[in-house]
Write a protein that holds these residues in place. Structure first.
Motif, short mmCIF file in Angstrom:
data_model
loop_
_atom_site.label_atom_id
_atom_site.label_comp_id
_atom_site.label_asym_id
_atom_site.label_seq_id
_atom_site.Cartn_x
_atom_site.Cartn_y
_atom_site.Cartn_z
N GLN A 11 0.83 -1.22 0.00
CA GLN A 11 0.00 0.00 0.00
C GLN A 11 0.86 1.27 0.00
O GLN A 11 0.55 2.23 -0.70
CB GLN A 11 -0.94 -0.01 1.20
CG GLN A 11 -2.02 -1.07 1.10
CD GLN A 11 -2.93 -1.10 2.32
OE1 GLN A 11 -3.09 -0.10 3.02
NE2 GLN A 11 -3.53 -2.25 2.58
N SER A 14 -5.10 -0.88 8.00
CA SER A 14 -3.88 -0.67 7.22
C SER A 14 -3.84 0.69 6.54
O SER A 14 -2.79 1.31 6.46
CB SER A 14 -3.66 -1.80 6.21
OG SER A 14 -4.74 -1.90 5.33
N LYS A 15 -4.99 1.20 6.08
CA LYS A 15 -5.02 2.53 5.44
C LYS A 15 -4.54 3.62 6.39
O LYS A 15 -3.83 4.52 6.01
CB LYS A 15 -6.44 2.87 4.98
CG LYS A 15 -6.82 2.31 3.65
CD LYS A 15 -8.20 2.80 3.28
CE LYS A 15 -8.53 2.40 1.86
NZ LYS A 15 -9.88 2.75 1.48
N GLU A 16 -4.96 3.51 7.66
CA GLU A 16 -4.55 4.49 8.66
C GLU A 16 -3.06 4.36 8.96
O GLU A 16 -2.35 5.36 9.12
CB GLU A 16 -5.37 4.34 9.94
CG GLU A 16 -5.11 5.45 10.93
CD GLU A 16 -5.90 5.33 12.23
OE1 GLU A 16 -5.58 6.10 13.15
OE2 GLU A 16 -6.79 4.47 12.33
N SER A 24 -1.20 5.96 6.13
CA SER A 24 -1.33 7.41 6.22
C SER A 24 -0.38 7.99 7.28
O SER A 24 0.31 8.98 7.03
CB SER A 24 -2.79 7.75 6.56
OG SER A 24 -2.93 9.12 6.78
#
Length: 174
Positions: free
Chosen positions: A23, A158-160, A163
Motif C-alpha cells: 500500500q 492498514s489505510k490508517e 497514512s
C-alpha cells in the motif's frame, strides 16, 4: 537520519510488513520488494525448504546477501523478513540507506494472523504462542534500535497505518 527515498519495514511475522509495504509503494508510486519473496525467486524454492536444507543460519546468509542488494537500490519500499534485524550488518545497511519503520504488533494479533499459515518455519512448534513471545522478547530491542518510526499495526486499519507512516516520512524528508 539522512534523507532517503527508501522505506524499509521491519517487525515480527504477521505484523503486516507485506500488506502495508504494498500500500505504501502504491501511494508513493515506488516499486515494492519483499526480501523473503526475492530470496524465493532467486533460489526457486520456498523459505521453509531453505530452512529444511540449510537451517536458519543458511537462510540468514541468503537473507543478508539479498538485503545488501536491495538496500543499494534507490526509491523502493522494502518489507524485510522478521529476523533480518538479527544481524548487525543488516541493521547497518538498512539504517544507512533508508527510513526504517517498525511495525509493532501484539503477540495476540500475530497469533491470530498467523495461526493458519503453514509457510512460517519458526512457528512449526507445539507452542506457537511461546515461540512468538520468545521472538518478540529477542527482537523488539533490535527493531527499536534501528527504527526511525514505530507504529502499532494491531490497533488500526492498514489505510490508517499507511497514512501515519506517510506523514512521518514526509516530515523528515522535506
Amino acid at each position: 537520519m539522512t534523507r532517503s527515498e527508501n522505506i524499509y519495514l521491519v517487525g515480527l511475522m504477521g505484523a503486516g510488513k507485506t500488506t502495508i509495504g504494498r500500500q505504501l509503494a502504491r501511494a508513493l508510486k515506488l516499486p515494492f520488494y519483499d526480501s523473503d519473496k526475492a530470496i524465493e525467486e532467486r533460489t526457486g524454492v520456498d523459505i521453509p525448504t531453505i530452512f529444511e536444507f540449510e537451517g536458519e543460519e543458511g537462510f540468514r546468509d541468503r537473507e543478508q546477501k539479498m538485503i545488501q542488494q536491495l538496500t543499494q537500490m534507490d526509491g523502493i519500499v522494502l518489507a524485510t523478513g522478521g529476523g533480518a534485524i538479527l544481524r548487525e550488518e543488516n541493521r547497518k545497511m538498512l539504517k544507512e540507506n533508508g527510513f526504517i519503520v517498525y511495525l509493532q504488533c501484539s503477540v495476540e494479533r500475530i497469533l491470530e494472523r498467523t495461526r493458519r499459515d503453514t509457510q512460517r518455519p519458526l512457528l512449526k512448534t507445539d507452542n506457537p504462542r511461546e515461540r512468538i513471545e520468545t521472538l518478540f522478547a529477542q527482537r523488539e530491542p533490535l527493531y527499536l534500535s534501528c527504527a526511525d518510526f514505530k507504529i502499532d499495526t494491531g490497533i488500526m486499519q492498514s489505510k490508517e497505518v499507511v497514512s501515519r507512516i506517510l506523514e512521518e516520512y514526509n516530515s523528515v524528508n522535506r
